[in-house]
Design a protein around this motif. Sequence first.
Motif, PDB file in Angstrom:
ATOM      1  N   PHE A   2       0.826  -1.202   0.000  1.00 21.42           N
ATOM      2  CA  PHE A   2       0.000   0.000   0.000  1.00 21.42           C
ATOM      3  C   PHE A   2       0.864   1.257   0.000  1.00 21.42           C
ATOM      4  CE2 PHE A   2      -2.793  -3.256   1.633  1.00 21.42           C
ATOM      5  CZ  PHE A   2      -3.938  -3.036   0.875  1.00 21.42           C
ATOM      6  N   GLN A  45      -1.792   5.937   2.740  1.00 22.16           N
ATOM      7  CA  GLN A  45      -2.840   4.981   3.086  1.00 22.16           C
ATOM      8  C   GLN A  45      -2.357   4.041   4.194  1.00 22.16           C
ATOM      9  OE1 GLN A  45      -2.233   6.003   0.020  1.00 22.16           O
ATOM     10  NE2 GLN A  45      -4.201   6.645  -0.793  1.00 22.16           N
ATOM     11  N   THR A  85      -4.774  -3.952  -4.362  1.00 20.18           N
ATOM     12  CA  THR A  85      -5.418  -3.230  -5.471  1.00 20.18           C
ATOM     13  C   THR A  85      -6.910  -3.022  -5.249  1.00 20.18           C
ATOM     14  OG1 THR A  85      -5.784  -5.287  -6.712  1.00 20.18           O
ATOM     15  CG2 THR A  85      -3.728  -4.076  -7.144  1.00 20.18           C
ATOM     16  N   LEU A 144      -7.405   1.406   0.726  1.00 21.65           N
ATOM     17  CA  LEU A 144      -7.349   2.402  -0.345  1.00 21.65           C
ATOM     18  C   LEU A 144      -8.573   3.313  -0.342  1.00 21.65           C
ATOM     19  CD1 LEU A 144      -6.127   0.111  -3.251  1.00 21.65           C
ATOM     20  CD2 LEU A 144      -4.761   1.730  -1.921  1.00 21.65           C
ATOM     21  N   ARG A 145      -9.735   2.762  -0.024  1.00 21.74           N
ATOM     22  CA  ARG A 145     -10.990   3.518  -0.142  1.00 21.74           C
ATOM     23  C   ARG A 145     -11.347   4.330   1.095  1.00 21.74           C
ATOM     24  NH1 ARG A 145     -12.175  -1.461  -2.674  1.00 21.74           N
ATOM     25  NH2 ARG A 145     -12.999  -2.283  -0.723  1.00 21.74           N
TER      26      ARG A 145
END
Length: 173
Positions: free
Chosen positions: A21, A25, A54, A59-60
């Motif tokens: 990552f 993040q 991924t 990440l979100r």
Amino acid sequence: MSFSANEIAGLAQKAARGAGFPPRQAELFGAAAVHHLAGGGPPAALDRALANATDSPVLRLPLLIEDVLRALTLTGPEVTLTLQPGDEALALAYTGLINIQVDWARIDQSEDGLPRLTLCARSDTPARPRLPARIDVPAELVAHFGQLASETYVASSGASRDAGAGAGNIDND
């Protein structure tokens, strides 16, 4: 095993970096991991979040912080946001990173079956720290984080030493 919040945040951050990552993040994941564990969240949710670099809540969910702050300026103190499936396990931990007073937050499902976060916050009041001094963490999670963190280490070699890795000759007794 009992650890300080800083120890867990640092180890979780290194684990996220080892899992692939990006730095920011990973840093937020480390802080959210502390909130998650301190709130009694299941350790398996942290393992699942690191499984796919991924397509992951790691990440979100940093974007959730921005979305909450933006929505508060538009809608007032109560905000409801739809989450991606799989993000609900850590969403409340990431709300703990918002630098405003969150009075309450909950996860439920919308009419179409998607998870959603609803919270009430005071954007004019800074957050108050609510983390315990020490957090109990299962040994398996610590071992998994340590294994992922080890992926960031540079292998020992003559070339790495020449480039400045490790202790210098003057540092070795």
